[in-house]
Design an enzyme around this catalytic site. Structure first.
Site, PDB file in Angstrom:
ATOM      1  N   CYS A   1      -0.467  -1.561  -0.102  1.00 39.67           N
ATOM      2  CA  CYS A   1      -0.883  -0.060   0.067  1.00 39.67           C
ATOM      3  C   CYS A   1      -0.379   0.894  -0.879  1.00 39.67           C
ATOM      4  CB  CYS A   1      -0.829   0.020   1.730  1.00 39.67           C
ATOM      5  SG  CYS A   1      -1.702   1.370   2.220  1.00 39.67           S
TER       6      CYS A   1
ATOM      7  N   HIS B   1      -2.621  -4.941   4.391  1.00 41.94           N
ATOM      8  CA  HIS B   1      -1.076  -5.363   4.866  1.00 41.94           C
ATOM      9  C   HIS B   1      -0.910  -6.308   5.166  1.00 41.94           C
ATOM     10  CE1 HIS B   1       0.236  -0.856   4.802  1.00 41.94           C
ATOM     11  NE2 HIS B   1      -1.058  -0.629   5.106  1.00 41.94           N
TER      12      HIS B   1
ATOM     13  N   GLU C   1       1.932  -7.456   5.771  1.00 38.93           N
ATOM     14  CA  GLU C   1       3.283  -7.354   6.875  1.00 38.93           C
ATOM     15  C   GLU C   1       2.874  -6.846   8.062  1.00 38.93           C
ATOM     16  OE1 GLU C   1       2.843  -3.001   5.177  1.00 38.93           O
ATOM     17  OE2 GLU C   1       2.365  -4.976   4.841  1.00 38.93           O
TER      18      GLU C   1
END
Length: 242
Positions: free
Chosen positions: A97, A187, A189
């Site tokens: 990002c 993302h 994560e």
């Protein structure tokens, strides 16, 4: 391998307070997703902490941030310059990002606000032909779900970058520069629960932007392929050290 691979997580900001209280912060999500065979160190560059020499690290991960790359804050520009050295030294890099955008900016790409506004929620990533031979993306499905939330984008790739993935909204979802430096706009994560938490916090802004927060929330689903990139990156770092 005589020692654990040393990976630095460059923390470039912090999440919404309500999410941090229940789910931890950006670095916690990366620690969860990366291999436990790595020796992980978190450096808060947004607070002015320095990561030292690029040669000190076997791998580098750059987190997301509520900051904007185009603001060119001093800490951000200093980190961008440091990243150019990492790419030159062929240290594996994964920018996520903000990290994706910062890597592109550091290497001569263009970063700014997406002309159509915000992309947020669970969306499909489409891999492009060059992904078939990419060390990180090879053998992944041609299309997979990922969690996304961003207002700025890589508007122009750095010279020599290889475009690996896109979405309906975002033409530059993933790229590689050189042998082992990657940026991903999505993302890996994020869990689906974290994505739902983001949409809940963002709901008033989304409604003001003529987006439908209820529909976006209803469309959230797990994104295991995207999340698996953190383990794949871990394996690449370990293999390179061997």
């Amino acid at each position: 391998m005589n020692r654990q691979a040393r990976v630095v997580i460059l923390k470039t900001g912090t999440t919404y307070p309500a999410i941090r209280e229940t789910s931890g912060d950006f670095e916690d999500w990366f620690v969860r997703g990366l291999s436990d065979e790595l020796e992980l160190t978190v450096i808060n560059v947004e607070q002015g902490d320095a990561p030292g020499n690029v040669e000190d690290w076997d791998g580098i991960v750059i987190t997301g941030s509520p900051a904007m790359v185009s603001d060119r804050a001093e800490w951000s520009e200093t980190t961008a310059q440091w990243l150019t050295g990492a790419v030159d030294k062929k240290v594996p890099v994964l920018g996520v990002c903000y990290g994706h955008q910062l890597l592109a900016h550091a290497l001569g790409g263009e970063v700014g606000y997406h002309p159509e506004g915000r992309e947020t929620g669970t969306w499909s990533i489409e891999l492009l032909p060059d992904a078939d031979s990419d060390p990180l993306f090879a053998d992944l499905p041609a299309s997979f779900k990922a969690q996304l939330t961003h207002k700025q984008s890589v508007l122009g790739l750095p010279p020599g970058a290889v475009l690996l993935g896109r979405s309906r909204f975002e033409p530059h979802q993933a790229f590689r520069v050189g042998e082992c430096a990657w940026g991903v706009q999505f993302h890996p994560e994020f869990t689906d629960d974290i994505m739902r938490a983001y949409l809940s916090v963002q709901a008033p802004e989304l409604a003001a932007e003529c987006l439908n927060p209820d529909a976006l929330l209803a469309a959230v689903e797990p994104a295991p392929v995207a999340s698996g990139l953190l383990q794949r990156f871990s394996e690449l770092v370990i293999e390179k050290l061997d």
